[in-house]
Design an enzyme around this catalytic site. Sequence first.
Site, PDB file in Angstrom:
ATOM      1  CD  GLU A 257      -6.824  -0.432   1.272  1.00  0.00           C
ATOM      2  OE1 GLU A 257      -5.763  -0.183   0.671  1.00  0.00           O
ATOM      3  OE2 GLU A 257      -6.876  -1.195   2.254  1.00  0.00           O
TER       4      GLU A 257
ATOM      5  CE  LYS B 146      -3.454  -2.713   2.350  1.00  0.00           C
ATOM      6  NZ  LYS B 146      -4.726  -2.736   3.049  1.00  0.00           N
TER       7      LYS B 146
HETATM    8  C1  PEP Z   1      -4.993  -6.009   1.492  1.00  0.00           C
HETATM    9  O1  PEP Z   1      -5.035  -4.802   1.589  1.00  0.00           O
HETATM   10  O2  PEP Z   1      -4.972  -6.525   0.372  1.00  0.00           O
HETATM   11  C2  PEP Z   1      -4.995  -6.800   2.717  1.00  0.00           C
HETATM   12  C3  PEP Z   1      -5.328  -8.061   2.648  1.00  0.00           C
HETATM   13  O3  PEP Z   1      -4.625  -6.154   3.880  1.00  0.00           O
HETATM   14  P1  PEP Z   1      -4.427  -6.818   5.336  1.00  0.00           P
HETATM   15  O4  PEP Z   1      -3.636  -8.076   5.145  1.00  0.00           O
HETATM   16  O5  PEP Z   1      -3.691  -5.789   6.113  1.00  0.00           O
HETATM   17  O6  PEP Z   1      -5.791  -7.107   5.862  1.00  0.00           O
END
Ligand code: PEP
Length: 251
Positions: free
Chosen positions: A98, A11
Amino acid sequence: MRKNIIAGNWKMNTTLPEGLALAKGLNKALEGKSLKCDVVIGTPFTHLAGVAAAVDTARIGVAAQNCADRDKGAYTGEVSAAMIASTGAGYVILGHSERRQYYHETAATLKAKVALALANGLKPIFCVGEVLEEREAGKHFDIVDQQVRDSLFDLTPEDFSRIVIAYEPVWAIGTGKTATADQAQEIHAHIRRTIASRYGEAIAADTTILYGGSMNADNARDLVARPDVDGGLIGGASLSVEKFLPIVEAF
Ligand code: PEP
């Protein structure tokens, strides 16, 4: 045979020096190991070329987290699929919740991005998943079907074979809540049947379907043991080698 993949999604985290250190650390930790999965790291655009040059890309694939829905030209601030491919990256994460939620990416935009990614030799890791209210209303199967149909059903079978799907229930992303292995298996099998209905059993059987949503060293083994869970897309736990490595070794 479909591939198992553990993919990190960094991210909007890490400066360039931090990202390079993380990538190099992972590269070193994987040296000499014989793995039962492919490993991919999804970095910010600014890190792609540096990370691709710093790791052994035969062992660690590099992914962008988005690409433009246009080929090239006067689209200030955008990064095209061709630009991403030119860095040495081989994958692009598309349709992450997101991006759907905060940047209003629509099925039509995503369809254009998938086509451009494929045309430029990138493998899309295409994310689908329902929000909590949809799961509670029992609509999760219909939601993921719609997301797959709307953006991925007009491809040639050959192009579709280059897609990796990531099922990510939005209520499990970054929340510490994980779908149970039973819930993941049930919906992954459902997605595979949906793919089979359009592209046939052989292509569906060959499609890698990842689970994403608070996957970590403790729950990874149980999740990837299920027949239709072919790996994971990992957010938070991909930001440290100590947390990511046990997930890579969960197979
Ligand atoms: C993601 O954003 O793809 C994700 C799975 O995040 P997290 O593992 O932090 O839940």
